[in-house]
Design a protein around this motif. Structure first.
Motif, PDB file in Angstrom:
ATOM      1  N   TYR A 228       3.252 -25.176   2.010  1.00 50.37           N
ATOM      2  CA  TYR A 228       2.889 -23.866   2.141  1.00 50.37           C
ATOM      3  C   TYR A 228       1.547 -23.580   1.552  1.00 50.37           C
ATOM      4  O   TYR A 228       1.490 -23.963   0.212  1.00 50.37           O
ATOM      5  N   SER A 229       0.769 -23.120   1.896  1.00 51.63           N
ATOM      6  CA  SER A 229      -0.727 -22.575   1.215  1.00 51.63           C
ATOM      7  C   SER A 229      -1.114 -21.151   1.476  1.00 51.63           C
ATOM      8  O   SER A 229      -1.645 -20.992   2.828  1.00 51.63           O
ATOM      9  N   ALA A 230      -0.583 -20.179   0.648  1.00 54.94           N
ATOM     10  CA  ALA A 230      -0.874 -18.861   0.824  1.00 54.94           C
ATOM     11  C   ALA A 230      -2.389 -18.530   0.482  1.00 54.94           C
ATOM     12  O   ALA A 230      -2.746 -18.883  -0.635  1.00 54.94           O
ATOM     13  N   PRO A 231      -3.112 -17.702   1.444  1.00 51.00           N
ATOM     14  CA  PRO A 231      -4.276 -17.113   0.907  1.00 51.00           C
ATOM     15  C   PRO A 231      -4.303 -16.261  -0.461  1.00 51.00           C
ATOM     16  O   PRO A 231      -3.105 -15.657  -0.641  1.00 51.00           O
ATOM     17  N   SER A 232      -5.060 -16.356  -1.186  1.00 48.35           N
ATOM     18  CA  SER A 232      -4.881 -15.421  -2.481  1.00 48.35           C
ATOM     19  C   SER A 232      -4.787 -13.953  -2.220  1.00 48.35           C
ATOM     20  O   SER A 232      -4.324 -13.361  -3.323  1.00 48.35           O
ATOM     21  N   SER A 233      -5.368 -13.467  -1.215  1.00 47.43           N
ATOM     22  CA  SER A 233      -5.179 -11.996  -1.116  1.00 47.43           C
ATOM     23  C   SER A 233      -4.047 -11.805  -0.157  1.00 47.43           C
ATOM     24  O   SER A 233      -4.139 -10.554   0.352  1.00 47.43           O
ATOM     25  N   GLU A 234      -3.373 -12.696   0.148  1.00 50.09           N
ATOM     26  CA  GLU A 234      -2.365 -12.309   1.128  1.00 50.09           C
ATOM     27  C   GLU A 234      -1.344 -11.186   0.730  1.00 50.09           C
ATOM     28  O   GLU A 234      -0.969 -10.434   1.520  1.00 50.09           O
ATOM     29  N   ALA A 235      -0.950 -11.186  -0.612  1.00 53.00           N
ATOM     30  CA  ALA A 235      -0.032 -10.243  -1.008  1.00 53.00           C
ATOM     31  C   ALA A 235      -0.786  -8.922  -1.131  1.00 53.00           C
ATOM     32  O   ALA A 235      -0.109  -7.736  -0.866  1.00 53.00           O
ATOM     33  N   ASP A 236      -2.217  -8.859  -1.528  1.00 53.11           N
ATOM     34  CA  ASP A 236      -2.652  -7.572  -1.522  1.00 53.11           C
ATOM     35  C   ASP A 236      -2.887  -7.215   0.023  1.00 53.11           C
ATOM     36  O   ASP A 236      -3.004  -5.887   0.181  1.00 53.11           O
ATOM     37  N   SER A 237      -2.852  -7.896   1.066  1.00 51.73           N
ATOM     38  CA  SER A 237      -3.100  -7.433   2.370  1.00 51.73           C
ATOM     39  C   SER A 237      -1.803  -6.868   3.113  1.00 51.73           C
ATOM     40  O   SER A 237      -2.204  -6.086   4.045  1.00 51.73           O
ATOM     41  N   VAL A 238      -0.986  -6.837   2.162  1.00 51.23           N
ATOM     42  CA  VAL A 238       0.299  -6.153   2.860  1.00 51.23           C
ATOM     43  C   VAL A 238       0.381  -4.867   2.503  1.00 51.23           C
ATOM     44  O   VAL A 238       0.176  -4.347   1.099  1.00 51.23           O
ATOM     45  N   ASP A 239       0.441  -3.590   3.453  1.00 46.50           N
ATOM     46  CA  ASP A 239       0.415  -2.288   2.821  1.00 46.50           C
ATOM     47  C   ASP A 239       1.441  -2.166   1.724  1.00 46.50           C
ATOM     48  O   ASP A 239       2.567  -2.363   1.813  1.00 46.50           O
ATOM     49  N   PRO A 240       0.865  -1.118   0.740  1.00 53.34           N
ATOM     50  CA  PRO A 240       1.693  -0.916  -0.564  1.00 53.34           C
ATOM     51  C   PRO A 240       3.143  -0.418   0.253  1.00 53.34           C
ATOM     52  O   PRO A 240       3.995  -0.596  -0.530  1.00 53.34           O
ATOM     53  N   GLU A 241       3.146   0.651   0.929  1.00 52.33           N
ATOM     54  CA  GLU A 241       4.443   1.426   1.361  1.00 52.33           C
ATOM     55  C   GLU A 241       5.229   0.274   2.052  1.00 52.33           C
ATOM     56  O   GLU A 241       6.418   0.174   1.996  1.00 52.33           O
ATOM     57  N   ALA A 242       4.741  -0.724   2.785  1.00 48.01           N
ATOM     58  CA  ALA A 242       5.613  -1.924   3.493  1.00 48.01           C
ATOM     59  C   ALA A 242       6.161  -2.705   2.242  1.00 48.01           C
ATOM     60  O   ALA A 242       7.253  -3.107   2.356  1.00 48.01           O
ATOM     61  N   GLN A 243       5.323  -2.780   1.011  1.00 51.67           N
ATOM     62  CA  GLN A 243       5.874  -3.631  -0.113  1.00 51.67           C
ATOM     63  C   GLN A 243       6.923  -2.936  -0.786  1.00 51.67           C
ATOM     64  O   GLN A 243       8.385  -3.469  -0.994  1.00 51.67           O
ATOM     65  N   ARG A 244       6.731  -1.511  -0.806  1.00 52.96           N
ATOM     66  CA  ARG A 244       7.943  -0.698  -1.364  1.00 52.96           C
ATOM     67  C   ARG A 244       9.404  -0.568  -0.544  1.00 52.96           C
ATOM     68  O   ARG A 244      10.123  -0.944  -1.004  1.00 52.96           O
ATOM     69  N   ILE A 245       8.911  -0.688   0.715  1.00 53.32           N
ATOM     70  CA  ILE A 245      10.065  -0.852   1.674  1.00 53.32           C
ATOM     71  C   ILE A 245      10.773  -2.261   1.607  1.00 53.32           C
ATOM     72  O   ILE A 245      12.111  -2.198   1.626  1.00 53.32           O
ATOM     73  N   MET A 246       9.971  -3.227   1.535  1.00 45.79           N
ATOM     74  CA  MET A 246      10.541  -4.722   1.522  1.00 45.79           C
ATOM     75  C   MET A 246      11.472  -4.748   0.333  1.00 45.79           C
ATOM     76  O   MET A 246      12.544  -5.363   0.457  1.00 45.79           O
ATOM     77  N   ARG A 247      10.872  -4.334  -0.960  1.00 47.40           N
ATOM     78  CA  ARG A 247      11.448  -4.510  -2.291  1.00 47.40           C
ATOM     79  C   ARG A 247      12.867  -3.872  -2.176  1.00 47.40           C
ATOM     80  O   ARG A 247      14.187  -4.322  -2.682  1.00 47.40           O
ATOM     81  N   ILE A 248      12.842  -2.625  -1.559  1.00 52.15           N
ATOM     82  CA  ILE A 248      14.269  -1.863  -1.271  1.00 52.15           C
ATOM     83  C   ILE A 248      15.303  -2.650  -0.609  1.00 52.15           C
ATOM     84  O   ILE A 248      16.475  -2.760  -0.756  1.00 52.15           O
TER      85      ILE A 248
END
Length: 282
Positions: A228-248
């Motif tokens: 696996y090789s993730a682009p360095s910006s991949e985490a930032d490219s996920v919408d912050p609200e989607a990140q919050r939902i995912m964490r929950i």
């Protein structure tokens, strides 16, 4: 042989008999007994090389008494060779218990290197070989297989698996679902034999090759998957609200289910959320 009173771990060919080393032949001729995974299969190999050393069956289902008998022979001064049906013993093959107990008893354990399907496939696959992880055979049951694959989805090393012809399509489909359909892989088949083949491409492409040609579903198989090789910006490219939902959701659900639900709630794609979740967990 320079060593006496030793257990020799002897690699045998994985296909082409020309890969049997001279040293391996000499050791098998001179030891007192050969412990083999399948004595009928190994008898043909020994006959080809005109080796008459006695054979004894030894495999993963061998009971402790048989293991102890071999240890007793070693301790009393006999030399014993351990071979598998093909390749290097203990690499997804029997022998671990015997080697571990021999070392505990202070018996010399001497490796006689030779063919190994893992290394043979890796050196010709064209995937990164500086770091790799050998995972052996995947479980046959869907749930257990998924549990093995999910922690590997974000592993940066080249991943190497063994697989049987009747399960190869099912296993590749499970890998595609977990690793992503676009991940690159190499399927090495019938190594060192007449019909040696390397199929390479994405999971979608290789699965299509197998579907189009039934001949590619035969023989011994090694699957090598690009790390696996993730682009360095991949985490930032996920919408912050989607990140919050995912964490929950990840706090209550398996990652796969969390990503599927979060994709329905947000505007992000399931696979992107799944890969983000893997990074977050690691």
């Amino acid at each position: 042989m320079n060593n006496s009173n030793a257990l020799y771990i002897v690699a045998t060919p994985i296909g082409n008999l020309g890969d049997m080393t001279i040293r391996a032949q000499e050791v098998l001729r001179l030891v007192d007994i050969i412990a083999a995974e399948d004595t009928r299969h190994s008898a043909r190999l020994l006959q080809h090389f005109q080796i008459s050393t006695p054979l004894l069956a030894y495999h993963d289902h061998t009971n402790e008494a048989q293991t102890q008998r071999l240890l007793d022979r070693l301790i009393s001064g006999d030399n014993v060779a351990l071979i598998s049906d093909a390749g290097t013993p203990l690499i997804s093959d029997p022998g671990y218990r015997l080697v571990a107990m021999a070392r505990q008893q202070g018996v010399n354990v001497v490796p006689i290197p030779g063919a190994s399907a893992v290394i043979t496939a890796l050196c010709a696959a064209g995937l990164a070989s500086d770091r790799f992880a050998f995972e052996g055979f995947l479980p046959a049951k869907t749930g257990a297989r998924q549990q093995r694959l999910e922690p590997l989805a974000a592993d940066p090393r080249t991943l190497i698996f063994y697989e049987s012809p009747h399960r190869i399509q099912e296993s590749l489909q499970a890998m595609a679902q977990t690793f992503g359909e676009g991940r690159q892989l190499v399927l090495a088949r019938e190594l060192t034999k007449t019909f040696e083949t390397f199929l390479s491409g994405s999971f979608i492409e290789v699965l299509a090759m197998l579907e189009a040609d039934a001949n590619q579903l035969r023989g011994e198989m090694v699957v090598l998957v690009q790390g696996y090789s993730a682009p360095s910006s991949e985490a930032d490219s996920v919408d912050p609200e989607a990140q919050r939902i995912m964490r929950i959701l990840m706090s209550e659900l398996p990652l796969k289910q969390a990503a599927a639900l979060a994709a329905q709630i947000s505007t992000e794609k399931k696979n992107k959320l799944y890969q983000w979740g893997l990074q977050e967990k690691n």
